[in-house]
Write an enzyme that holds these catalytic residues in place. Structure first.
Site, PDB file in Angstrom:
ATOM      1  N   GLY A   1      44.882  32.135  35.030  1.00 16.51           N
ATOM      2  CA  GLY A   1      46.181  32.749  35.338  1.00 16.51           C
ATOM      3  C   GLY A   1      46.942  33.216  34.112  1.00 16.51           C
TER       4      GLY A   1
ATOM      5  N   ASN B   1      48.049  39.542  48.123  1.00 17.40           N
ATOM      6  CA  ASN B   1      47.431  38.237  48.390  1.00 17.40           C
ATOM      7  C   ASN B   1      48.455  37.116  48.290  1.00 17.40           C
ATOM      8  OD1 ASN B   1      44.915  39.312  48.777  1.00 17.40           O
ATOM      9  ND2 ASN B   1      43.933  38.301  47.060  1.00 17.40           N
TER      10      ASN B   1
ATOM     11  N   ARG C   1      49.716  41.401  33.955  1.00 20.66           N
ATOM     12  CA  ARG C   1      49.843  42.727  34.523  1.00 20.66           C
ATOM     13  C   ARG C   1      51.331  43.081  34.495  1.00 20.66           C
ATOM     14  NH1 ARG C   1      45.096  42.097  34.157  1.00 20.66           N
ATOM     15  NH2 ARG C   1      43.444  42.651  35.639  1.00 20.66           N
TER      16      ARG C   1
ATOM     17  N   VAL D   1      46.663  41.343  43.923  1.00 21.05           N
ATOM     18  CA  VAL D   1      47.297  40.051  43.704  1.00 21.05           C
ATOM     19  C   VAL D   1      48.658  39.924  44.395  1.00 21.05           C
ATOM     20  CG1 VAL D   1      48.363  40.644  41.458  1.00 21.05           C
ATOM     21  CG2 VAL D   1      47.696  38.280  41.965  1.00 21.05           C
TER      22      VAL D   1
ATOM     23  N   TYR E   1      34.686  52.220  39.041  1.00 24.70           N
ATOM     24  CA  TYR E   1      36.026  52.808  39.204  1.00 24.70           C
ATOM     25  C   TYR E   1      36.515  53.399  37.889  1.00 24.70           C
ATOM     26  CZ  TYR E   1      40.967  53.112  40.553  1.00 24.70           C
ATOM     27  OH  TYR E   1      42.247  53.547  40.820  1.00 24.70           O
TER      28      TYR E   1
ATOM     29  N   GLU F   1      34.958  54.335  35.117  1.00 25.29           N
ATOM     30  CA  GLU F   1      34.254  55.517  34.607  1.00 25.29           C
ATOM     31  C   GLU F   1      34.416  56.709  35.556  1.00 25.29           C
ATOM     32  OE1 GLU F   1      33.470  55.702  31.692  1.00 25.29           O
ATOM     33  OE2 GLU F   1      32.645  53.821  30.952  1.00 25.29           O
TER      34      GLU F   1
HETATM   35  N1  UDP Z   1      44.206  38.086  41.015  1.00 29.24           N
HETATM   36  C1  UDP Z   1      44.453  36.747  41.255  1.00 29.24           C
HETATM   37  N2  UDP Z   1      44.452  36.326  42.564  1.00 29.24           N
HETATM   38  C2  UDP Z   1      44.251  37.153  43.603  1.00 29.24           C
HETATM   39  C3  UDP Z   1      44.012  38.537  43.350  1.00 29.24           C
HETATM   40  C4  UDP Z   1      43.985  38.959  42.034  1.00 29.24           C
HETATM   41  O1  UDP Z   1      44.678  35.938  40.342  1.00 29.24           O
HETATM   42  O2  UDP Z   1      44.287  36.693  44.750  1.00 29.24           O
HETATM   43  C5  UDP Z   1      44.252  38.547  39.606  1.00 29.24           C
HETATM   44  C6  UDP Z   1      43.097  39.454  39.196  1.00 29.24           C
HETATM   45  O3  UDP Z   1      41.996  38.681  38.750  1.00 29.24           O
HETATM   46  C7  UDP Z   1      43.756  40.257  38.089  1.00 29.24           C
HETATM   47  C8  UDP Z   1      45.207  40.379  38.516  1.00 29.24           C
HETATM   48  O4  UDP Z   1      45.403  39.334  39.471  1.00 29.24           O
HETATM   49  O5  UDP Z   1      43.696  39.561  36.874  1.00 29.24           O
HETATM   50  C9  UDP Z   1      45.554  41.708  39.172  1.00 29.24           C
HETATM   51  O6  UDP Z   1      44.597  41.961  40.173  1.00 29.24           O
HETATM   52  P1  UDP Z   1      44.706  43.180  41.158  1.00 29.24           P
HETATM   53  O7  UDP Z   1      43.474  43.167  41.998  1.00 29.24           O
HETATM   54  O8  UDP Z   1      46.010  43.163  41.874  1.00 29.24           O
HETATM   55  O9  UDP Z   1      44.752  44.475  40.236  1.00 29.24           O
HETATM   56  P2  UDP Z   1      43.944  44.941  38.930  1.00 29.24           P
HETATM   57  O10 UDP Z   1      42.957  43.896  38.527  1.00 29.24           O
HETATM   58  O11 UDP Z   1      43.298  46.213  39.349  1.00 29.24           O
HETATM   59  O12 UDP Z   1      45.002  45.121  37.908  1.00 29.24           O
END
Ligand code: UDP
Length: 307
Positions: free
Chosen positions: A204, A187, A208, A184, A141, A143
């Site tokens: 955790g 979820n 973000r 996240v 994604y 790259e």
């Molecule tokens: N994450 C998490 N639990 C989940 C889904 C994601 O802790 O059920 C974490 C994931 O590892 C990342 C952050 O939440 O560190 C954001 O993930 P997301 O997939 O929303 O977006 P991205 O990684 O693209 O920023």
């Protein structure tokens, strides 16, 4: 009437951007292969064409603007089809740039904060060159989007596409997200609503910064209407750890406990946009704090769950 093509216009962001363009008086054509659609469907009032950007159907008539959003965007989705993700960012973007050249359209590329990889600079300014591990799974994604940006500027510099805009989109949430896209916010909300523990990946501590949908769309709109051809970060600098996020969701819905899971490979440790460029050049900044955007988002997921 001006005419806009929105690729990925049936997705979470694309459908709202299309609705905004309709409100602004554009005739809107949506091209989407429905690989990761919003449950709310394509926007009312737009002409919908089902197809891919890699092998696009012919689209007749004038096109004044192309908003190129089509791509899998959530990590579980793009990791399912890494080659397809690279092709979408590479060949799909080339096809849409060729179309922009053919119709003399202004071209906006939806890029991403993922071009910064697992950043060593914090917060991330547009000048930061990024830290992507090219051999990592996530690179399909990251790259692809970096290539898509480079290709966009190559078409611009060689005079083939006169007007280009590049938006680097940071994490966004709001009504219209797919409940099963694995991000996240979706979820955690769906887990809390279902009475299940929230799945935190790693310890955790990773951070973000979440931008509410309406703010993001306003930022994209302003960029596309401006004369700014450098990349612009659009996101909310309100940064939080995933642990903090879990506790906010638990207090807004119910405390269902935590289920710690392994951290995905190359998961960025922190992310926060520096939005000075958007503030200075577009007069844009987010208006909706994270906590204020949650109730409509939770209501939306609750209504989906209630069927
Ligand atoms: N994450 C998490 N639990 C989940 C889904 C994601 O802790 O059920 C974490 C994931 O590892 C990342 C952050 O939440 O560190 C954001 O993930 P997301 O997939 O929303 O977006 P991205 O990684 O693209 O920023």
């Amino acid at each position: 009437m001006s005419r806009a093509l929105v690729t990925g216009g049936a997705g979470f962001l694309g459908r709202r951007l299309s609705a905004r363009l309709l409100d602004e008086g554009f005739d809107v054509v949506v091209l989407d292969n429905l690989s990761s659609p919003s449950p709310l469907g394509p926007p009312d009032g737009a002409t919908f064409i089902e197809g891919t950007v890699v092998d696009p159907p012919s689209i007749d008539g004038p096109i004044d603007r192309i908003y190129h959003l089509a791509s899998p965007a959530s990590p579980p989705r793009y990791l399912l089809d890494p080659i397809g993700t690279l092709r979408t960012g590479g060949e799909g973007t080339r096809q849409m740039l060729d179309l922009a050249e053919d119709r003399n359209a202004r071209f906006l590329l939806a890029s991403t904060s993922e071009v910064y990889g697992d950043p060593t600079e914090h917060p991330q300014r547009e000048e930061y060159t990024g830290s992507v591990q090219v051999t990592s799974t996530r690179a399909c994604y990251d790259e692809a989007k970096r290539y898509a940006e480079a290709l966009t500027y190559a078409y611009h510099r060689t005079g083939r596409v006169g007007e280009v805009r590049v938006v680097r989109i940071f994490n966004t949430y709001g009504p219209g997200m797919a409940p099963d896209d694995g991000r996240v916010v979706s979820n955690f909300i769906n887990q809390a609503l279902a009475g299940q523990p929230l799945t935190i990946y790693g310890d955790g501590s990773q951070t973000r910064s979440f931008c509410y949908l309406d703010d993001l769309i306003e930022g994209i709109w302003r960029l596309s209407a401006s004369d700014v051809d450098d990349p612009v970060n659009i996101g909310n600098p309100e940064e939080m750890s995933m642990k903090e996020l879990a506790s906010v969701i638990a207090s807004e819905i119910s405390d269902t406990g935590i289920d710690y899971r392994p951290l995905p490979e190359s998961d960025p440790a922190r992310r926060r946009p520096d939005i000075t460029r958007a503030q200075t050049l577009l007069g844009w900044e987010p208006r909706v704090g994270f906590i204020d955007g949650l109730p409509p988002t939770i209501d939306y997921f609750r209504s989906l769950a209630d069927g």
